[in-house]
Design a protein around this motif. Structure first.
Motif, PDB file in Angstrom:
ATOM      1  N   ASP A 180      28.348  26.656  18.630  1.00 43.24           N
ATOM      2  CA  ASP A 180      26.949  26.729  18.217  1.00 43.24           C
ATOM      3  C   ASP A 180      26.061  27.144  19.387  1.00 43.24           C
ATOM      4  N   ARG A 181      24.933  27.805  19.054  1.00 43.69           N
ATOM      5  CA  ARG A 181      24.005  28.317  20.073  1.00 43.69           C
ATOM      6  C   ARG A 181      23.038  27.212  20.511  1.00 43.69           C
ATOM      7  N   GLY A 450      17.949  30.673  11.759  1.00 38.34           N
ATOM      8  CA  GLY A 450      19.024  30.379  12.688  1.00 38.34           C
ATOM      9  C   GLY A 450      20.104  31.435  12.633  1.00 38.34           C
ATOM     10  N   ASP A 451      21.335  31.008  12.863  1.00 39.64           N
ATOM     11  CA  ASP A 451      22.458  31.940  12.909  1.00 39.64           C
ATOM     12  C   ASP A 451      23.444  31.716  11.779  1.00 39.64           C
ATOM     13  N   PHE A 458      20.652  25.364  16.416  1.00 41.65           N
ATOM     14  CA  PHE A 458      20.329  26.733  16.784  1.00 41.65           C
ATOM     15  C   PHE A 458      19.256  26.740  17.870  1.00 41.65           C
ATOM     16  N   GLU A 459      19.655  27.106  19.096  1.00 41.77           N
ATOM     17  CA  GLU A 459      18.738  27.165  20.237  1.00 41.77           C
ATOM     18  C   GLU A 459      17.935  25.870  20.375  1.00 41.77           C
TER      19      GLU A 459
END
Length: 542
Positions: A180-181, A450-451, A458-459
């Motif tokens: 995950d980011r 998000g992604d 996400f971030e």
């Protein structure tokens, strides 16, 4: 004509790197680049100001403090070096050796600048007082190695530091990111390497079978490293514990077979339980089930839901929420809590679930309910659809029904995979730091925030350290009990022993006293953290 004196390479780095540590990083690189034809020459002009000469070329390193920077950790840290900007430049067109040295300096300084300082690590540990409380010396850990696969967030740092304090040798820790980011994943990775752990990524998309060619190839290389780690641990007389979401067990590390097998595991997530059930071969090791524990069900999901809603609002700050229609897909443990949070914000929340008891519960909790997405969208036009089903929430048949401009927020990886895996005729446009907008063949658009994975990761750091403190403490207690007496647990999944271990340790009482009891003055909850050990970057944080 070209510039006869083209500018040389330039790199700008930032991080909490003091002048002493910067100089140490530079010297370590130069020590590795000595020998013929001549050792690089270092000139120190002052703190944080250096010149390196090699083969007649000049490399300059200049640093200066940055003021008014946001904290690099969830809690502000008053001690330790502040953030600095470090500029590396090379004159003209450097030789191949000078360019290699420039690259090595950039990489080494970058890793050191990203790494948490001792003060920051101490602040993370101080923000997890329950985990620290139960990190008591356990002699049995001298005979174990650990593979820890989870999100690269601060509470993972705090957990592994607690395992160290309990007696686990850092050399025998292999940390794996789930891909995950998360906001500070590179800082976490750098810190793990500096502690002496092995650290890499085994992406959930590989486990779920949705990874591309490059990700799959990298996963095979990481898998080989994991297998080698298990073999080396066994050769050294150590047992291997896995703390994971089922990813490694799904690959066969917990079943009889030709490859190496771990000796015990702790399962953290419900999705991991599903992976274990679907894995080939019979489970041949004990697995403690944290995912269904009272601790996670009663405390953990409240914090997860809170982090999901906070991230949702932050990622679309220009959106109005109060009074608007929201559609929630899935009224399970997480979905129910998210629904109540959104209603408290003033949203008009409707629920879709295929489970009739969940639908009844949602209706009796006061929410408008529907048996299908089609039925729900026939009655309202939500500006936001949330997925918390844990499976494919929106199907290909549902896509043409989506309102134009709808926002899709997934709290589980598969919720909107109908779009993220490639919808026929759709074109995608990435919106940095927000998500992906899909222009659909039905002359409508939809934006996946998000992604396409868990939005609260996400971030973002996900759950607050104190919010996840109890779950990490419970996982620590389970790990210590399992390593202390592995023969107590036969192969298979174990839930009741987990609840008993946590009850016997008094964790719920400690949690109430630490965070909720009005009469007490809990320790470790100060807003501004310092450090108990500041003797160097390698100091253990406590």
């Amino acid at each position: 004509m070209g510039d006869p004196h083209p500018p040389g390479p330039c790199e700008v780095l930032e991080g909490p790197l003091g002048a002493g540590d910067l100089l140490a990083a530079v010297r370590a690189v130069l020590d590795g680049h000595g020998g013929a034809p001549a050792r690089p020459e270092l000139t120190v002009h002052g703190p944080g100001q250096y010149t390196v000469r090699v083969d007649g070329d000049r490399l300059d390193i200049r640093s200066r403090p940055l003021s008014d920077q946001p904290p690099g950790t969830l809690d502000p840290v008053l001690d330790g070096p502040g953030a600095r900007r470090i500029v590396l430049t090379a004159s003209g067109a450097p030789s191949e050796r000078a360019r290699d040295l420039f690259t090595a300096l950039t990489e080494a300084i970058g890793r050191r600048a990203r790494c948490y300082t001792a003060a920051e690590a101490a602040a993370i540990a101080a923000g997890m007082p329950l985990t620290d409380r139960y990190a008591r010396p356990e002699p049995a850990l001298a005979g174990w190695a650990l593979i820890f696969r989870d999100h690269y967030v601060e509470n993972s740092v705090g957990f592994l530091l607690a395992m160290e304090r309990a007696g686990l040798d850092p050399e025998w820790i292999f940390a794996l990111s789930k891909g995950d980011r998360t906001q500070h994943r590179e800082r976490v990775h750098s810190w793990f390497l500096r502690r002496g752990y092995a650290s890499d990524t085994l992406d959930n998309s590989v486990i779920n079978g949705t990874a591309g060619v490059a990700e799959a190839a990298r996963a095979r290389a990481v898998d080989a490293q994991v297998a080698d780690f298990v073999r080396r641990a066994h050769a050294a007389g150590r047992k291997v514990l896995v703390i994971d979401d089922g990813g490694l067990l799904a690959q066969g590390y917990g079943a009889d077979g030709p490859g190496p097998r771990v000796d015990a595991a702790i399962e953290l997530t419900v999705s991991g339980l599903k992976r274990i059930t679907a894995a080939p071969g019979e489970l041949a090791v004990p697995v403690l089930n944290m995912a269904r524990s009272q601790l996670k069900s009663r405390l953990g999901y409240n914090e997860i839901a809170d982090s999901c809603v906070r991230r949702l609002r932050a990622i679309v700050p220009g959106q109005k929420f109060i009074g608007r229609h929201v559609l929630l897909l899935g009224y399970g443990t997480l979905g129910a809590r998210a629904a109540r949070s959104l209603r408290a914000l003033g949203c008009r929340v409707a629920v879709v679930d295929t489970d009739i008891l969940a639908l009844i519960t949602a209706a009796e909790d006061g929410f408008e309910t529907h048996r299908s997405i089609a039925e729900a969208l026939d009655r309202q036009r939500p500006f936001l659809i949330l997925g918390s089903s844990g499976g494919t929430a929106v199907t290909a048949e549902d896509v043409p029904l989506l309102p134009d401009g709808v926002l899709l927020a997934g709290f589980a990886t598969k919720d909107f995979s109908v779009l993220t895996d490639g919808y026929p005729g759709a074109t995608a446009q990435r919106i940095p730091h927000v998500g992906v907008r899909y222009d659909l063949p039905h002359a409508t658009t939809a934006t996946v925030l998000g992604d396409g994975r868990s939005l609260n990761l996400f971030e973002y750091e996900g759950i607050a350290n104190r919010g996840y403190d109890a779950y990490r403490a419970g996982t620590l207690l389970a790990a210590l009990a399992l390593c202390r007496d592995p023969e107590r647990f036969p192969p298979g999944l174990h839930l009741e022993p987990v609840d008993r271990i946590i009850d016997d340790a008094g964790l719920f009482d400690a949690y109430y006293t630490q965070y909720l009891c009005a009469r007490s003055a809990p320790l470790g909850t100060g807003a501004f953290a310092g450090t108990a050990e500041t003797s160097g970057e390698d100091a253990h944080a406590r």
